[in-house]
Design a protein around this motif. Structure first.
Motif, short mmCIF file in Angstrom:
data_model
loop_
_atom_site.label_atom_id
_atom_site.label_comp_id
_atom_site.label_asym_id
_atom_site.label_seq_id
_atom_site.Cartn_x
_atom_site.Cartn_y
_atom_site.Cartn_z
N PHE B 94 0.86 -1.19 0.00
CA PHE B 94 0.00 0.00 0.00
C PHE B 94 0.90 1.24 0.00
CE2 PHE B 94 -4.50 -0.74 1.62
CZ PHE B 94 -4.50 -2.12 1.51
N CYS B 95 0.41 2.36 -0.49
CA CYS B 95 1.00 3.62 -0.08
C CYS B 95 -0.02 4.26 0.88
CB CYS B 95 1.33 4.53 -1.25
SG CYS B 95 -0.05 5.00 -2.29
N TYR B 96 0.46 5.06 1.82
CA TYR B 96 -0.50 5.63 2.76
C TYR B 96 -0.23 7.10 3.09
CZ TYR B 96 2.31 5.37 7.11
OH TYR B 96 3.24 5.56 8.08
N VAL B 97 -1.32 7.79 3.29
CA VAL B 97 -1.28 9.20 3.70
C VAL B 97 -1.86 9.30 5.10
CG1 VAL B 97 -2.29 11.49 3.28
CG2 VAL B 97 -1.45 10.13 1.35
N ALA B 98 -1.13 9.96 5.99
CA ALA B 98 -1.63 10.16 7.36
C ALA B 98 -1.91 11.64 7.56
CB ALA B 98 -0.61 9.68 8.36
N ILE B 99 -3.12 11.94 8.01
CA ILE B 99 -3.46 13.33 8.31
C ILE B 99 -3.15 13.59 9.78
CG2 ILE B 99 -5.36 14.99 8.54
CD1 ILE B 99 -6.62 13.74 6.06
N ALA B 100 -2.19 14.49 10.01
CA ALA B 100 -1.80 14.86 11.37
C ALA B 100 -2.45 16.20 11.69
CB ALA B 100 -0.28 14.98 11.46
N ALA B 101 -3.42 16.18 12.59
CA ALA B 101 -4.17 17.41 12.84
C ALA B 101 -4.70 17.42 14.27
CB ALA B 101 -5.33 17.51 11.85
N ASP B 102 -3.84 16.97 15.18
CA ASP B 102 -4.27 16.81 16.57
C ASP B 102 -4.51 18.13 17.29
OD1 ASP B 102 -3.94 14.16 16.16
OD2 ASP B 102 -2.00 14.02 17.19
N ASP B 103 -5.52 18.10 18.12
CA ASP B 103 -5.71 19.16 19.11
C ASP B 103 -4.52 19.06 20.08
OD1 ASP B 103 -6.40 20.70 21.28
OD2 ASP B 103 -8.12 19.48 21.87
N PRO B 104 -3.73 20.15 20.21
CA PRO B 104 -2.56 20.08 21.08
C PRO B 104 -2.90 19.78 22.54
CG PRO B 104 -2.52 22.07 19.73
CD PRO B 104 -3.86 21.45 19.56
N TYR B 105 -4.15 20.01 22.89
CA TYR B 105 -4.56 19.76 24.28
C TYR B 105 -5.47 18.53 24.39
CZ TYR B 105 -2.82 24.49 24.93
OH TYR B 105 -2.03 25.61 24.95
N ALA B 106 -5.43 17.67 23.39
CA ALA B 106 -6.38 16.55 23.31
C ALA B 106 -6.42 15.69 24.58
CB ALA B 106 -6.06 15.67 22.11
N PHE B 107 -5.26 15.44 25.15
CA PHE B 107 -5.19 14.49 26.27
C PHE B 107 -5.01 15.18 27.61
CE2 PHE B 107 -3.67 10.59 23.62
CZ PHE B 107 -4.88 10.61 22.95
N LYS B 108 -5.40 16.46 27.65
CA LYS B 108 -5.32 17.20 28.90
C LYS B 108 -6.14 16.46 29.97
CE LYS B 108 -5.51 21.98 30.33
NZ LYS B 108 -6.08 23.30 30.06
N GLY B 109 -5.56 16.28 31.13
CA GLY B 109 -6.30 15.63 32.20
C GLY B 109 -6.02 14.14 32.31
#
Lengths: 407, 407
Positions: B94-109
């Motif tokens: 396969f070839c694959y594309v990954a979209i990196a678009a995380d909320d920088p505070y996603a795992f707060k807490g």
């Protein structure tokens, strides 16, 4: 719908539907467009003590593009990891909720024979999993939330079709009252009473007749049991496999169906609509069929395997069920099957045979319970349907007159 | 962004990024909220001749709830099917594309040590896959699209943060011109020239210094090669692993780093921000570290395995790169690393060693290329950074002065 209402919806399903236990794993199957609903389900599952909760995402637009464009050999070669990911649900005793909310026209333009071959390959690959599910090896529940295309089909003239559809779903889910849990308890008790009466009669045959032309005599499987909403999973915990649910159902005898039936509602199957269709049976087997719409899709379904030539379920629903009374055609089997007496092509639920979950496929078949990789419900009930039960002594007992219970 | 522009974006990535070939399989990793983008990618992939195209969906809100609430043992026990589903990409090229678009505070807490243990278990389970990817066993490309929470972090005062972020992404992707493909060709050629000059010098050490206090001498691995945007996969087909990309990069020697560095930008890692941190090295090893923000997250990263105590990449980017000139802090490594000279903790790319893709881990280590289950970039470049190259003869050559190329 607002977050609070969706949470109430999720809670009811997690409690009454799959009956999520403290420390249990949970999976939700959900369209990507409904990610807000999914997040609420996951949070609620954890609040109820889930050990682990995950989402199996799907998107019918991506699926449609794939069915249309992808190499068929790749699609029919179901990857091992996908099968393992489903079997894991059984191995780790997950409970799972599946959101059924397909656009009835999702696969328009995709050759129907290609869809049929892909669906068959998938069903075959997942047979072990679906057999386990149908024997209540794990607890599961099918529910719906409005997706845009589906809502547009149900309410083509509405400016807010999703809102309108939510409102109807809320009604059918008995969430439009002060105490939904109590309402569900009463409802379940009522369905159990119907099933119990049918079990007492222990009919050998049911004879269906209506003005559409349906005239079909169906034998019931030996040791058949009429079931309703509340079932018991292998682990002994109660659950409700469909929400809403209005049916009582059992296993027909795979070798005993004679006559002809006409569909009472369109059937959405694999992203296509089959409508105004008829099936002719001889000794349980479909020997002829027709459809004004979706003939190829019907053909694909019937020709899946030897089991899709025979019946696997017979279900009774009175015309005064809340869904039937709404008069809405939902283009979604979860609702439409609960507005109308229905049958299913394909595998019978082992649970509709006495001790069926502990019997082998061969033992079940000997009792008349059908086997297949498929199980597809379709509606035959009309406002003027009569159903006559025939006992082992040949006594004829009216079960339905004018589309409703008289037993 | 309108459908036409997203399609242009997808096309550029599928062509220049993963270089999708006719008859090849394609996978897109995508946040569920961006399902419209995913559908366009899938349709475009099929138009370009993909044999099969699928989406691996993810949702950081579900992930955050899971990291917070799920049983840790269940999360660290990565299921076999998940590993197989990743390995399938390699087996079927396969070839694959990954979209990196995380909320920088996603795992707060979420407790940072719990996140670290889960991340470590996942990285370990997927080591075979990530090793193959880092050795260009398959073609891959990391890109970004604006998700709401991420966009809000980048443009906290904007009324349309997603629109503003799209606009910046379009600029960094060189899509704001008549002929993006030609622009990319020129850009790639330019980066290749930089890499080629560095290869000619064949430096033994690079010495980094700036007013933040960074004073670090890094040895380069034996047989190291400077690479840039365009790489060749195992199947001989060119690809670009990051879009945008502005860097030229190589492998540091795992035993040769001495001195101290100060971070130049915040680093988002596993849904948490690490900021204003320092690392002190002795003979290649981190012997001390500090962080004003996210110390536990940094600790978790550094303590992952013996390889996360050492460096795996050194990359040079001039302060006049379009991303650097925008002056925007993206809180997303894909962009921020292309605005600033950076290093990586963890595994070195085997491709940054001559014939590295055909060498064993031991052979690579003997040449100085680091191994780890992790590879995490972090930024050290400032406007006043000087980088001095030291040749095998001890000659000192200015590479960067005042944050930009002088070589």
């Amino acid at each position: 719908m607002d977050t609070k209402s969706i949470k109430q919806f999720a809670k009811l399903i997690l409690k009454f539907g799959v009956n999520l236990q403290n420390g249990q794993c949970f999976e939700l199957s959900c369209p990507v467009t409904e990610y807000k609903v999914a997040r609420i389900f996951i949070d609620t599952a954890y609040e109820m003590g889930a050990k682990y909760a995950r989402v199996r995402w799907n998107d019918e637009k991506v699926d449609a593009s794939t069915y249309l464009n992808a190499d068929e050999k790749t699609l029919t070669n179901v990857p091992k990891w996908f099968v393992l990911s489903k079997n894991e649900l059984v191995e780790k005793n997950f409970c799972y909720v599946a959101i059924a909310a397909d656009d009835p026209y999702a696969f328009k333009g995709v050759p129907e024979d290609k869809i049929a071959r892909i669906a068959k390959a998938r069903s075959k690959a997942l047979k072990k999993f679906s057999d386990t599910v149908m024997a209540n090896g794990i607890r599961w529940c099918v529910v719906s939330v409005p997706t845009l295309q589906w809502a547009k089909t149900v309410f083509p003239n509405s400016k807010k079709p999703e809102k309108d559809l939510w409102q109807e779903i809320v009604k059918t889910m008995r969430l439009d009252c002060d105490n939904p849990e109590q309402k569900w308890q009463e409802h379940v008790d009522n369905l159990i009473r119907h099933a119990s009466r049918l079990n007492d009669f222990n009919f050998e045959f049911l004879h269906f007749k209506n003005s559409l032309g349906t005239d079909l005599k169906i034998g019931l499987a030996e040791n058949h049991v009429w079931l309703s909403a509340l079932e018991k999973a292998k682990d002994g915990v109660d659950f409700i496999a469909n929400m809403p649910t209005e049916e009582v159902f059992t296993a027909p005898h795979r070798l005993k169906a004679d006559g002809k039936l006409y569909s009472a509602m369109p059937l959405v199957y694999n992203g296509n609509i089959i409508d105004k269709f008829s099936l002719t049976f001889k000794e349980g087997k479909i020997v002829d069929y027709s459809a004004e719409k979706g003939y190829s899709t019907l053909k694909g379904l019937i020709e899946t395997d030897s089991g899709t030539l025979r019946l696997g379920e017979v279900a009774l629903i009175g015309k005064n069920s809340p869904i039937a009374k709404s008069g809405i055609l939902f283009y979604n089997t979860l609702f439409d099957e609960n507005a109308s007496c229905h049958l299913a092509i394909g595998k019978a639920y082992p649970t509709t045979i006495k001790n069926g979950s502990s019997l082998s496929t061969t033992e079940l078949k000997d009792l008349g319970a059908n086997d297949s990789v498929e199980h597809v419900d379709f509606m035959i009930g009309t406002d003027d349907l009569t159903v006559t039960g025939i006992t082992k002594n040949g006594e004829k007992i009216p079960v339905f007159t004018d589309g409703d219970w008289v037993i």
